[in-house]
Design a protein around this motif. Sequence first.
Motif, PDB file in Angstrom:
ATOM      1  N   THR A   1       0.760  -1.271  -0.022  1.00  0.00           N
ATOM      2  CA  THR A   1      -0.084  -0.121  -0.152  1.00  0.00           C
ATOM      3  C   THR A   1       0.920   1.452   0.070  1.00  0.00           C
ATOM      4  OG1 THR A   1      -0.409  -0.540   2.370  1.00  0.00           O
ATOM      5  CG2 THR A   1      -2.206  -0.858   1.089  1.00  0.00           C
ATOM      6  N   GLN A   2       1.788   1.159   0.750  1.00  0.00           N
ATOM      7  CA  GLN A   2       2.951   2.490   0.837  1.00  0.00           C
ATOM      8  C   GLN A   2       3.475   2.578  -0.822  1.00  0.00           C
ATOM      9  OE1 GLN A   2       5.921   1.780   3.449  1.00  0.00           O
ATOM     10  NE2 GLN A   2       4.896   2.629   5.230  1.00  0.00           N
ATOM     11  N   TYR A   3       3.837   1.558  -1.413  1.00  0.00           N
ATOM     12  CA  TYR A   3       4.631   1.553  -2.631  1.00  0.00           C
ATOM     13  C   TYR A   3       3.385   2.391  -3.548  1.00  0.00           C
ATOM     14  CZ  TYR A   3       6.472   0.028  -7.254  1.00  0.00           C
ATOM     15  OH  TYR A   3       6.757  -0.237  -8.410  1.00  0.00           O
ATOM     16  N   LYS A   4       2.425   1.864  -3.532  1.00  0.00           N
ATOM     17  CA  LYS A   4       1.027   2.393  -4.264  1.00  0.00           C
ATOM     18  C   LYS A   4       0.983   3.831  -4.054  1.00  0.00           C
ATOM     19  CE  LYS A   4      -3.535   1.754  -3.302  1.00  0.00           C
ATOM     20  NZ  LYS A   4      -4.957   1.032  -3.132  1.00  0.00           N
ATOM     21  N   GLU A   5       1.067   4.277  -2.738  1.00  0.00           N
ATOM     22  CA  GLU A   5       0.890   5.706  -2.632  1.00  0.00           C
ATOM     23  C   GLU A   5       1.812   6.447  -3.040  1.00  0.00           C
ATOM     24  OE1 GLU A   5      -1.768   7.067  -0.766  1.00  0.00           O
ATOM     25  OE2 GLU A   5      -2.768   4.863  -1.053  1.00  0.00           O
ATOM     26  N   SER A   6       3.212   6.067  -2.917  1.00  0.00           N
ATOM     27  CA  SER A   6       4.281   6.577  -3.586  1.00  0.00           C
ATOM     28  C   SER A   6       4.366   6.863  -4.919  1.00  0.00           C
ATOM     29  CB  SER A   6       5.467   5.929  -3.037  1.00  0.00           C
ATOM     30  OG  SER A   6       5.632   4.780  -3.689  1.00  0.00           O
ATOM     31  N   VAL A   7       3.851   5.782  -5.608  1.00  0.00           N
ATOM     32  CA  VAL A   7       3.608   5.838  -7.081  1.00  0.00           C
ATOM     33  C   VAL A   7       2.760   6.962  -7.602  1.00  0.00           C
ATOM     34  CG1 VAL A   7       2.875   4.520  -9.256  1.00  0.00           C
ATOM     35  CG2 VAL A   7       4.526   3.530  -7.813  1.00  0.00           C
ATOM     36  N   LYS A   8       1.537   6.831  -6.762  1.00  0.00           N
ATOM     37  CA  LYS A   8       0.626   7.843  -7.116  1.00  0.00           C
ATOM     38  C   LYS A   8       1.118   9.233  -7.093  1.00  0.00           C
ATOM     39  CE  LYS A   8      -3.596   5.694  -5.120  1.00  0.00           C
ATOM     40  NZ  LYS A   8      -4.624   5.782  -4.592  1.00  0.00           N
ATOM     41  N   SER A   9       1.723   9.374  -6.035  1.00  0.00           N
ATOM     42  CA  SER A   9       1.957  10.755  -5.489  1.00  0.00           C
ATOM     43  C   SER A   9       2.999  11.170  -6.651  1.00  0.00           C
ATOM     44  CB  SER A   9       2.533  10.937  -4.234  1.00  0.00           C
ATOM     45  OG  SER A   9       3.783  10.093  -4.103  1.00  0.00           O
ATOM     46  N   LEU A  10       4.145  10.299  -6.978  1.00  0.00           N
ATOM     47  CA  LEU A  10       5.093  10.463  -7.998  1.00  0.00           C
ATOM     48  C   LEU A  10       4.357  10.990  -9.463  1.00  0.00           C
ATOM     49  CD1 LEU A  10       8.262  10.306  -8.103  1.00  0.00           C
ATOM     50  CD2 LEU A  10       8.044   8.190  -8.996  1.00  0.00           C
ATOM     51  N   LEU A  11       3.750  10.076  -9.748  1.00  0.00           N
ATOM     52  CA  LEU A  11       3.107  10.360 -11.303  1.00  0.00           C
ATOM     53  C   LEU A  11       1.924  11.161 -11.145  1.00  0.00           C
ATOM     54  CD1 LEU A  11       3.418   6.618 -12.311  1.00  0.00           C
ATOM     55  CD2 LEU A  11       5.032   8.470 -12.862  1.00  0.00           C
ATOM     56  N   ASN A  12       1.569  11.883 -10.180  1.00  0.00           N
ATOM     57  CA  ASN A  12       0.365  12.712  -9.703  1.00  0.00           C
ATOM     58  C   ASN A  12      -1.046  12.207 -10.542  1.00  0.00           C
ATOM     59  OD1 ASN A  12       1.766  14.932  -8.909  1.00  0.00           O
ATOM     60  ND2 ASN A  12       2.556  15.769 -10.819  1.00  0.00           N
ATOM     61  N   LEU A  13      -1.235  10.723 -10.042  1.00  0.00           N
ATOM     62  CA  LEU A  13      -2.353  10.201 -10.472  1.00  0.00           C
ATOM     63  C   LEU A  13      -3.135  10.239  -9.257  1.00  0.00           C
ATOM     64  CD1 LEU A  13      -0.921   6.713 -11.473  1.00  0.00           C
ATOM     65  CD2 LEU A  13      -1.845   8.462 -12.900  1.00  0.00           C
ATOM     66  N   GLU A  14      -4.577  10.424  -9.794  1.00  0.00           N
ATOM     67  CA  GLU A  14      -5.539  10.340  -8.452  1.00  0.00           C
ATOM     68  C   GLU A  14      -6.071   8.939  -7.972  1.00  0.00           C
ATOM     69  OE1 GLU A  14      -6.919  12.956  -7.081  1.00  0.00           O
ATOM     70  OE2 GLU A  14      -5.043  13.839  -7.881  1.00  0.00           O
TER      71      GLU A  14
END
Lengths: 199, 280
Positions: B267-280
């Motif tokens: 879940t942490q990995y998912k959050e970090s990827v989302k924030s990195l690529l500015n996904l919603e």
Amino acid sequence: MAARAACAAVCRRLGQELGSLSVNGSKSSTAQAGGLLLSSVKRAPSSSLHIDVPKDLIKPTITTSDEPDTLYKRLSILVKAHDKAVLDSYEYFAVLAAKELGISIDVHEPPRKMERLTLLKSVHIFKKHRVQYEMRTLYRRFELKHLTGCTANVYLEYIQRNLPEGVAMEVTKTQIQQLPEHIKEPMWEALTKEEDSKS
Amino acid sequence: MAILCWGHGGAGPRKALSPRTEKMDVDLDWPSVYPVAAPFKPSAAPMPVLMGYPVKKGVPMAKEGNRKLLKIPNFLHLTPLGIKRHREALDDFCPEWTAARDCDEECEKHFPTEIDAADSASSGPSIRNPKARVVTLRVKLSSLNLDSHGKKKRIKLAGERFRKTADVLTVTRDRCPVKRHNYDYVLYLLTVLYHEAWKTEEWGENGTEEDMEECVWENSSSEKNVLQTLLQRRAADSSVAPSREVEDYQKCVVRVKNEGENEEILTQYKESVKSLLNLE
């Protein structure tokens, strides 16, 4: 006739001497009484007579050596028997002995194991009639902590000499040691130094 | 024909002696009655003992002539008083454990190696015990004098015998016929592993990323991929690459690779990827 009378007389004399022996209770009278017949006759031990342990018993001498004693971190003793009452008594004895000698001891009872056999009841035919046997093995585990080698040997010998009939024992010793001398430093450096000095 | 009869010399049938129990005092010295392991003597044990299931409409059997009492081992020679006397004799042979090393951590610090061996005492048709040969050695890697390369190499050489969580190297040996041989072999193996770990081969330094045990971020393919993706994206937007999100992503990727896959970590990995690529 005469032989019988002679035998009877010998018997009476023997009886009197045996009686005197039991009253004295010492072995020296055997030598004094003499006679080939007496030496071959064994005196039956009587329950009313109690021979004391000699009071001037020399204690075995204690020797100390300069070698460092082995140290045991843990001694795990597993005792197996077919009878729970015997194991309970033995546990009481082992725990009391350990406490007297100042060793910390922990006891628990692993679950018993039963080996069952189903055999034919009759020697020939009658397959439907069988008989079942089972062998129960009951366990007790004693865990002793922090012992010196001498203490461990003394305690184990004491315990094992008083092991009752029908009881088996397995001992697992965990010994702690310092690292061997040759592992403290790798020897490659010493070898390269030697080669340099040679060349 | 002469009939020889040994004995009392013709005084008539002998009178039965009274049992010893009648002559015993209340405060007698019990270890002198039963000094060693002996079968149960009903005339020498003053207590009433009933053993055996009674017959129908009968009473339990008394101790005189009771076979069940003879069959079972008795502990009459091991009363508390008897044990105390034995202890007095044995005390001189038992040196005390030095009190400074009572806890396990201190033991490990001063004496890092542990050696397990087994013995047994039993009676049976065979005197052999196959477990007596087995010797196990346990050492903590941190107590050995190794550098970081040496530690990694040592772990690889040991293979299955090393347990990572406890940092303990366990070596078990039972193939030699005698315990002493197994013990010597185990020490020899420890020495060999230690010395081999200090050696470095020429080809050892040409390791690729797959050979490494732990994920290292610098010069890894993950780092290159991330930076490339970001550059491509940012080239379209023409803004500076944010470093905090890259750091977060780096930490998550390293955690996933080193510690394995867990719900929390993923879940942490998912959050970090989302924030990195500015996904919603």
